[in-house]
Motif scaffolding. Sequence first.
Motif, PDB file in Angstrom:
ATOM      1  N   ASP A 181       0.864  -1.185   0.000  1.00 45.24           N
ATOM      2  CA  ASP A 181       0.000   0.000   0.000  1.00 45.24           C
ATOM      3  C   ASP A 181       0.899   1.232   0.000  1.00 45.24           C
ATOM      4  OD1 ASP A 181      -1.486   2.281   1.146  1.00 45.24           O
ATOM      5  OD2 ASP A 181      -3.110   0.843   1.440  1.00 45.24           O
ATOM      6  N   ASP A 182       0.883   2.000  -1.076  1.00 47.49           N
ATOM      7  CA  ASP A 182       1.770   3.152  -1.202  1.00 47.49           C
ATOM      8  C   ASP A 182       1.564   4.170  -0.090  1.00 47.49           C
ATOM      9  OD1 ASP A 182       2.864   2.051  -3.470  1.00 47.49           O
ATOM     10  OD2 ASP A 182       1.624   3.212  -4.858  1.00 47.49           O
ATOM     11  N   ARG A 183       0.330   4.356   0.335  1.00 43.11           N
ATOM     12  CA  ARG A 183       0.056   5.334   1.391  1.00 43.11           C
ATOM     13  C   ARG A 183       0.690   4.895   2.707  1.00 43.11           C
ATOM     14  NH1 ARG A 183      -3.160   5.706   5.595  1.00 43.11           N
ATOM     15  NH2 ARG A 183      -4.116   3.689   5.111  1.00 43.11           N
ATOM     16  N   ILE A 184       0.514   3.617   3.075  1.00 44.77           N
ATOM     17  CA  ILE A 184       1.101   3.120   4.317  1.00 44.77           C
ATOM     18  C   ILE A 184       2.620   3.144   4.225  1.00 44.77           C
ATOM     19  CG2 ILE A 184       1.279   1.153   5.877  1.00 44.77           C
ATOM     20  CD1 ILE A 184      -1.504   0.299   5.033  1.00 44.77           C
ATOM     21  N   ALA A 186       4.591   5.161   2.522  1.00 49.31           N
ATOM     22  CA  ALA A 186       5.109   6.515   2.674  1.00 49.31           C
ATOM     23  C   ALA A 186       5.028   6.976   4.122  1.00 49.31           C
ATOM     24  CB  ALA A 186       4.338   7.470   1.762  1.00 49.31           C
ATOM     25  N   LYS A 187       3.909   6.677   4.761  1.00 50.24           N
ATOM     26  CA  LYS A 187       3.743   7.061   6.156  1.00 50.24           C
ATOM     27  C   LYS A 187       4.732   6.315   7.042  1.00 50.24           C
ATOM     28  CE  LYS A 187       1.531   9.458   9.282  1.00 50.24           C
ATOM     29  NZ  LYS A 187       1.615  10.934   9.304  1.00 50.24           N
ATOM     30  N   GLU A 190       8.151   7.974   7.035  1.00 49.63           N
ATOM     31  CA  GLU A 190       8.136   9.223   7.800  1.00 49.63           C
ATOM     32  C   GLU A 190       8.090   8.955   9.306  1.00 49.63           C
ATOM     33  OE1 GLU A 190       4.877  12.787   8.568  1.00 49.63           O
ATOM     34  OE2 GLU A 190       4.941  11.801   6.605  1.00 49.63           O
TER      35      GLU A 190
END
Length: 266
Positions: A181-184, A186-187, A190
């Motif tokens: 999952d690209d969103r997870i 990236a998060k 960070e």
Amino acid sequence: MRPAATGAPPIGSPYDIATLRQLNALTSQFYEREAASFSATRQAPWRGWNRALDIIAQTDGTFGRHPLAVLDLACGNLRFERFLAEHRVPIASVVAIDNCPALLDAPDSAVAFRSCDLIEALIADDFRADLPRATCDLSAAFGFMHHVAAFPLRIHVLEGLLGSLRPGGFAVVSFWQFLHDDRIAAKAAETTAAGRRAWRLPPLASCDYLLGWQHAEGVYRFCHHTTDEEIDRLMAAVALPFREVARFSADGKHGNLNRYLVLQRP
């Protein structure tokens, strides 16, 4: 505060004992602090559970005809037990193990709950002492393997599940593949940077991250993304006899956030 370290880390661990315990402490504190909100998001069963039960029933036509002895490792809020009840799976007994009783929505008289810090038991090399031995028809570990911070300890989890089974019994285990999952992903990058700074942690190993929770400040849980290649290596490293019945992906928007193994003890 960094927990005290004793002994040597498992051979092949990317972390020393102090770091293993620090990562575990962060995860334990996360669940203690966020138990209510986390449990609220973990009420519905995972879709992979249905497929796993179907595979087991197709493999063993007698499965579920008699009440089952079940081990639920890292049981959380007992939603797997509710799933089994809703699917009319007959249950003789359940041993449910976790180190966060606050996750339990309500006591269940049919479940024998054992409070145990499973990661600490793995680090101390007495993990299997807390598990049933050769008595279970079904043993499961869902949403747990990603909290285990070293490859040799993940082997011990699989061996513990297999060792709990009677001959012919089944183990089902999930591996979170959150980097799909690209969103997870990236998060995770960070949050890992922020968590390492806050807790003065060393660089984390490949596929190891710190994840936060919703909008909560200052809480972190250790999470490992398990690749298919690593699953192959885990299967090759398990010392106990077993048969790999199935391996499949399920859950999440695209059906690829969890990788499941269905294993049978001969």
